[in-house]
Design an enzyme around this catalytic site. Structure first.
Site, PDB file in Angstrom:
ATOM      1  N   GLU A 168      35.649  42.101  35.316  1.00 35.08           N
ATOM      2  CA  GLU A 168      35.747  42.800  34.024  1.00 35.08           C
ATOM      3  C   GLU A 168      35.589  41.851  32.839  1.00 35.08           C
ATOM      4  O   GLU A 168      36.505  41.733  31.999  1.00 35.08           O
ATOM      5  CB  GLU A 168      37.083  43.546  33.913  1.00 35.08           C
ATOM      6  CG  GLU A 168      37.276  44.608  34.960  1.00 35.08           C
ATOM      7  CD  GLU A 168      38.512  45.492  34.722  1.00 35.08           C
ATOM      8  OE1 GLU A 168      39.313  45.178  33.823  1.00 35.08           O
ATOM      9  OE2 GLU A 168      38.657  46.501  35.432  1.00 35.08           O
ATOM     10  N   GLU A 366      37.607  48.378  42.248  1.00 39.30           N
ATOM     11  CA  GLU A 366      38.934  48.816  41.804  1.00 39.30           C
ATOM     12  C   GLU A 366      38.866  50.278  41.431  1.00 39.30           C
ATOM     13  O   GLU A 366      37.914  50.725  40.793  1.00 39.30           O
ATOM     14  CB  GLU A 366      39.404  48.061  40.535  1.00 39.30           C
ATOM     15  CG  GLU A 366      39.893  46.655  40.756  1.00 39.30           C
ATOM     16  CD  GLU A 366      40.312  45.982  39.443  1.00 39.30           C
ATOM     17  OE1 GLU A 366      40.820  46.677  38.526  1.00 39.30           O
ATOM     18  OE2 GLU A 366      40.116  44.764  39.333  1.00 39.30           O
TER      19      GLU A 366
END
Length: 461
Positions: A168, A366
């Site tokens: 991320e 995720e």
């Protein structure tokens, strides 16, 4: 369990975690200080219940038992990150032997249990000394990251086949340089875009080192892709969604997979005099070092609409100058985290990757549901987290549909294996298959752990 949704052979079932969020031992084993250790030291009040990263979930000492538990609930893969500040205290110079031992033990233990280690190199945890030099604002730190990556490949690449440069990467940009929820708490879009650009350059340089090794492994990046849905089909709402997508998805997705930044984004930043500084040869490095595989983190959609008001020209430049967030009436919510639950988003992401990104091999790296005060659901010593099972089921159903339509999706990792420390939120919302008692560090499997074991064993549900 009758299997209605069967997944492809060798599908990855597992979970993901990160060094700072689960290892603990923040000041032990020769580890250097990272920005989280430092920020907690100077502003502990900004962390939920004042809980900092010193101990977190104690994986540093309990990894053997935890990996045994992963095996017990059907994991064939597990993603964790290496702490740069632990491996190379200060971010440059000598490698810390105690850290090498620790990561070797973790990797060997996983392999011994037939769990494929997925290793991520950077998860929000800049060594403090390098942040003092500006972190990824500074080109020197880009070179140091590439050196660190090379050290990791040399040390662990004989056994680790799945590598990821960043998790991320947009989050430190948003948190540290736009919206003040990560250290260094700077609000400055010019610096934000410089950090974003340097992060993608650092990723490409690491990939270039990896390619020279000629190993059998693969290297990728993990992006939190959040589809931007317009309020309506009105041209101005569509334009707002398109621009949100440019800033929050394509800014990283395009260079990672296609090797170049979106032209429209460059033109937009240029128009507002916010282009980052770069060297021409960087663009060749980025073009020639795209990823083999893409990890996709998905939690919630982004819904946007055209601006209600013209931005105040006296306020700092922000991506939000081009759209407003929109709260769709009647949306399904996770009230604890304040996030919308929209399972179809996972399908829309995969179809986009198939249609516009060469159907790059990908996996859900995720997806998860954080819930506060989970002990409310305790029954006979076990947390009955049916809400989490339903959440996972809903997302897997749409993921299955994407695979049936030809998307190259290879796995599903839940965030996370056991309740872990979550940045400013600390232990407010719990995400794990296992609950963690913060007083005793005892782990207890939730209902979802048993359900997931069956899914993994049946390769479907």
């Amino acid at each position: 369990m009758t299997v209605q949704y069967k997944f492809p052979d060798n599908f990855w079932w597992g979970s993901a975690a990160s060094a700072t969020q689960m290892e603990g031992a923040a000041h032990e084993g020769g580890k250097g200080e990272n920005i989280w250790d430092h920020w907690y030291k100077i502003e502990p009040n900004r962390f939920f219940d004042g809980v900092g990263p010193e101990m977190t979930s104690d994986f540093y000492y309990q990894y053997k038992e935890d990996i045994q538990r992963m095996k017990e609930i059907g994991h064939n893969s597990f993603r964790f990150s290496i702490s740069w500040a632990r491996l190379i205290p200060g971010g440059e110079g000598e490698v810390n032997k105690e850290a090498v031992n620790f990561y070797n033990h973790v990797i060997d233990e996983l392999l011994q249990h037939d769990i494929e280690p997925f290793v991520n190199l950077y998860h929000f945890d800049m060594p403090k000394e390098l942040q003092d030099k500006g972190g990824f604002e500074n080109r020197d730190v880009v070179a140091l990251f590439a050196d660190y990556a090379k050290q990791c490949f040399d040390l662990f690449g004989d056994r680790v086949k799945m590598w990821f440069t960043f998790n991320e990467p947009i989050v430190p940009v948003e948190g540290g340089y736009l919206y003040d929820f990560h250290y260094p708490n700077i609000v400055d879009a010019q610096k934000a875009f410089q950090v974003a650009y340097h992060t993608m350059l650092a990723s490409a340089l690491a990939i270039s080192h990896f390619r020279k090794l000629d190993t059998k492994g693969q290297i990728g990046i993990i992006l939190n892709l959040t589809p931007s849905y317009p309020r309506s089909q009105h041209p101005d709402d569509l334009k707002a969604a398109h621009r949100a997508d440019l800033f929050f998805n394509r800014s990283f997705l395009d260079p990672a997979v296609l090797g170049e930044f979106p032209t429209e984004l460059i033109e937009l930043l240029n128009e507002y005099e916010h282009l980052p500084a770069y060297k021409k040869e960087d663009l060749t490095v980025i073009k020639e070092n795209t990823v083999d595989i893409l990890g996709v983190n998905y939690y919630q959609p982004r819904r946007v609409k055209a601006k209600d008001h013209v931005p105040n020209p006296e306020s700092p430049f922000m991506p939000d100058w081009f759209f407003d967030n929109y709260e769709m009436p009647g949306r399904k919510m996770n009230p604890y985290r304040g996030w919308e639950i929209y399972e179809k988003g996972i399908y829309d992401i995969m179809i986009n990757l198939k249609n516009n990104y060469g159907n790059i091999p990908s996996f859900i790296s995720e997806n998860g549901m954080g819930v506060q005060d989970e002990h409310r659901f305790l029954k006979d010593g076990r947390i009955e987290d049916d809400y989490r099972i339903n959440f996972i089921k809903g997302h897997l159903t749409w993921l299955h549909k994407a695979i049936e339509e030809g998307c190259h999706t290879k796995g599903y990792h839940l965030w996370t294996f056991m309740d872990n420390w979550s940045w400013m939120n600390a232990y407010k919302n719990r995400y794990g298959f296992y609950s963690v008692n913060l007083e005793t560090q005892e782990r207890t499997a939730k209902k979802s752990a048993y359900w997931f074991k069956e899914v993994a064993e049946n390769n479907g549900f």
